[in-house]
Design a protein around this motif. Structure first.
Motif, PDB file in Angstrom:
ATOM      1  N   ASP A   1       0.818  -1.208   0.000  1.00  0.00           N
ATOM      2  CA  ASP A   1       0.000   0.000   0.000  1.00  0.00           C
ATOM      3  C   ASP A   1       0.855   1.263   0.000  1.00  0.00           C
ATOM      4  O   ASP A   1       0.420   2.302  -0.509  1.00  0.00           O
ATOM      5  CB  ASP A   1      -0.891   0.033   1.249  1.00  0.00           C
ATOM      6  CG  ASP A   1      -1.846  -1.142   1.307  1.00  0.00           C
ATOM      7  OD1 ASP A   1      -2.634  -1.294   0.352  1.00  0.00           O
ATOM      8  OD2 ASP A   1      -1.805  -1.909   2.299  1.00  0.00           O
TER       9      ASP A   1
ATOM     10  N   ASP B   1       6.302   5.902  -3.232  1.00  0.00           N
ATOM     11  CA  ASP B   1       5.280   6.896  -2.897  1.00  0.00           C
ATOM     12  C   ASP B   1       5.893   8.137  -2.255  1.00  0.00           C
ATOM     13  O   ASP B   1       5.396   9.247  -2.455  1.00  0.00           O
ATOM     14  CB  ASP B   1       4.249   6.294  -1.943  1.00  0.00           C
ATOM     15  CG  ASP B   1       3.454   5.179  -2.584  1.00  0.00           C
ATOM     16  OD1 ASP B   1       2.754   5.456  -3.582  1.00  0.00           O
ATOM     17  OD2 ASP B   1       3.551   4.027  -2.115  1.00  0.00           O
TER      18      ASP B   1
ATOM     19  N   SER C   1      -2.484  10.076   0.854  1.00  0.00           N
ATOM     20  CA  SER C   1      -3.842   9.525   0.804  1.00  0.00           C
ATOM     21  C   SER C   1      -3.872   8.388  -0.210  1.00  0.00           C
ATOM     22  O   SER C   1      -3.551   8.581  -1.390  1.00  0.00           O
ATOM     23  CB  SER C   1      -4.846  10.608   0.402  1.00  0.00           C
ATOM     24  OG  SER C   1      -4.926  11.610   1.410  1.00  0.00           O
ATOM     25  N   LEU C   2      -4.242   7.199   0.248  1.00  0.00           N
ATOM     26  CA  LEU C   2      -4.335   6.049  -0.635  1.00  0.00           C
ATOM     27  C   LEU C   2      -5.637   6.105  -1.443  1.00  0.00           C
ATOM     28  O   LEU C   2      -6.551   6.851  -1.103  1.00  0.00           O
ATOM     29  CB  LEU C   2      -4.278   4.756   0.173  1.00  0.00           C
ATOM     30  CG  LEU C   2      -3.080   4.577   1.109  1.00  0.00           C
ATOM     31  CD1 LEU C   2      -3.108   3.183   1.726  1.00  0.00           C
ATOM     32  CD2 LEU C   2      -1.760   4.819   0.400  1.00  0.00           C
ATOM     33  N   ALA C   3      -5.704   5.315  -2.474  1.00  0.00           N
ATOM     34  CA  ALA C   3      -6.877   5.326  -3.352  1.00  0.00           C
ATOM     35  C   ALA C   3      -8.155   4.948  -2.615  1.00  0.00           C
ATOM     36  O   ALA C   3      -9.252   5.391  -2.977  1.00  0.00           O
ATOM     37  CB  ALA C   3      -6.649   4.377  -4.528  1.00  0.00           C
ATOM     38  N   ASP C   4      -8.033   4.136  -1.554  1.00  0.00           N
ATOM     39  CA  ASP C   4      -9.215   3.701  -0.805  1.00  0.00           C
ATOM     40  C   ASP C   4      -9.568   4.641   0.344  1.00  0.00           C
ATOM     41  O   ASP C   4     -10.453   4.345   1.151  1.00  0.00           O
ATOM     42  CB  ASP C   4      -9.024   2.276  -0.281  1.00  0.00           C
ATOM     43  CG  ASP C   4      -7.796   2.137   0.625  1.00  0.00           C
ATOM     44  OD1 ASP C   4      -7.227   3.171   1.036  1.00  0.00           O
ATOM     45  OD2 ASP C   4      -7.398   0.997   0.911  1.00  0.00           O
ATOM     46  N   GLY C   5      -8.859   5.778   0.440  1.00  0.00           N
ATOM     47  CA  GLY C   5      -9.180   6.764   1.455  1.00  0.00           C
ATOM     48  C   GLY C   5      -8.336   6.694   2.706  1.00  0.00           C
ATOM     49  O   GLY C   5      -8.363   7.625   3.529  1.00  0.00           O
ATOM     50  N   ARG C   6      -7.589   5.615   2.901  1.00  0.00           N
ATOM     51  CA  ARG C   6      -6.699   5.545   4.063  1.00  0.00           C
ATOM     52  C   ARG C   6      -5.567   6.558   3.938  1.00  0.00           C
ATOM     53  O   ARG C   6      -5.165   6.910   2.826  1.00  0.00           O
ATOM     54  CB  ARG C   6      -6.137   4.137   4.214  1.00  0.00           C
ATOM     55  CG  ARG C   6      -7.146   3.114   4.692  1.00  0.00           C
ATOM     56  CD  ARG C   6      -6.530   1.734   4.780  1.00  0.00           C
ATOM     57  NE  ARG C   6      -6.141   1.223   3.467  1.00  0.00           N
ATOM     58  CZ  ARG C   6      -5.389   0.147   3.278  1.00  0.00           C
ATOM     59  NH1 ARG C   6      -4.918  -0.530   4.317  1.00  0.00           N
ATOM     60  NH2 ARG C   6      -5.086  -0.252   2.055  1.00  0.00           N
ATOM     61  N   ARG C   7      -5.078   7.001   5.079  1.00  0.00           N
ATOM     62  CA  ARG C   7      -4.054   8.044   5.104  1.00  0.00           C
ATOM     63  C   ARG C   7      -2.833   7.563   5.886  1.00  0.00           C
ATOM     64  O   ARG C   7      -2.968   6.859   6.895  1.00  0.00           O
ATOM     65  CB  ARG C   7      -4.598   9.322   5.752  1.00  0.00           C
ATOM     66  CG  ARG C   7      -5.614  10.054   4.909  1.00  0.00           C
ATOM     67  CD  ARG C   7      -6.536  10.931   5.741  1.00  0.00           C
ATOM     68  NE  ARG C   7      -5.803  11.891   6.562  1.00  0.00           N
ATOM     69  CZ  ARG C   7      -5.443  13.118   6.157  1.00  0.00           C
ATOM     70  NH1 ARG C   7      -5.750  13.513   4.921  1.00  0.00           N
ATOM     71  NH2 ARG C   7      -4.810  13.944   6.964  1.00  0.00           N
TER      72      ARG C   7
END
Length: 274
Positions: A32, A61, A104-110
């Motif tokens: 991730d 990232d 910010s990941l694509a699924d909304g997690r930070r």
């Protein structure tokens, strides 16, 4: 969250190995977040913007730096336009760039990524303990972010350990960089923070911490300036640390070293089943 941290990338062979390996590792470990220390990527000294672009394209990232942050002068004007390249948090006020970034990941997690530098046997910078405390007062693990990674670029293992214990429970990972030698003390501390004293380097280990042997040895023997040090350019090894965290708490669930290629014994993590 599955997180991979890669230690200091040293020179061309280190860059090429990271760029060749990272896409496959992202898929194999179902990563991730990937953080790479790039402060030695440019011939062992600094990071050129074009090299950062290649590392990002390969799957990094965030790129962290250290005491060689400004060895490539063109990065000074570039870093303010590249928020995912971060320099030590405790550089003096007014220094270009920032010492942290929230991804910010694509699924909304930070995920919060922080870069700080030690002071023992290093430059006399501001207090990394105090400044990291101030930052974490605004970013709370398990509340405003699902994970937090701290690259502590420091010389002394005592300072690295003290820093990790000070942050234990408030970040997901404290990982040491700078010495270019992977340590065997990876573990999860009592408060839930993963720790390793040094991630090692991505470069040629048939060297003196990534640099060609003969000029480095000559400096110790003669105690006089000699030819400029340059990276060793033999077979490179990839060194780093894999951490899997709990999204609810941000604490580490598993930690394992990564070593691939070159002359080091191989260690490839196996992710836990969610």
């Amino acid at each position: 969250m599955r997180i991979l941290f890669l230690g200091d990338v040293v020179g061309r062979v280190g860059r090429e190995l990271v760029e060749a390996s990272l896409p496959g590792l992202r898929a194999r470990l179902r990563l991730d977040l990937v953080v790479v220390n790039g402060e030695n990527a440019s011939h062992g000294f600094g990071l050129a913007p074009a090299m950062a672009t290649c590392l990002f394209a390969a799957g990094a990232d965030v790129i962290t730096l250290g005491n060689h942050a400004w060895d490539r002068k063109e990065l000074i004007g570039h870093i303010s336009q590249a928020p995912r390249i971060i320099r030590p948090l405790n550089f003096p006020p007014g220094t270009p760039g920032l010492g942290h970034v929230v991804v910010s990941l694509a699924d909304g997690r930070r995920a919060l990524v922080v870069n700080a530098m030690g002071r023992l046997f290093m430059d006399p910078l501001d207090d990394p303990f105090r400044l990291t405390d101030e930052l974490l007062s605004r970013h709370r693990l398990g509340v405003t972010m699902q994970a937090a990674v701290v690259d502590f670029h420091a010389e002394a293992t005592s300072e690295k350990m003290a820093f990790a214990h000070h942050l234990d429970g408030r970040v997901s990972l404290v990982i040491g960089t700078h010495t270019h030698t992977p340590t065997a003390d990876h573990r999860i501390l009592s408060g839930g923070t993963a720790y390793m004293s040094d991630a090692g380097m991505c470069g040629d280990y048939d060297s003196v911490i990534g640099m060609a042997k003969a000029p480095a040895i000559a400096r110790f023997i003669r105690k006089m300036p000699g030819e400029r040090l340059g990276p060793a350019e033999g077979a490179a090894s990839l060194s780093g640390l894999f951490v899997q965290t709990d999204d609810r708490t941000g604490h580490a669930r598993a930690v394992a070293p990564l070593r691939m290629g070159g002359g080091l014994s191989e260690a490839v993590p196996e992710p836990m089943v969610d």
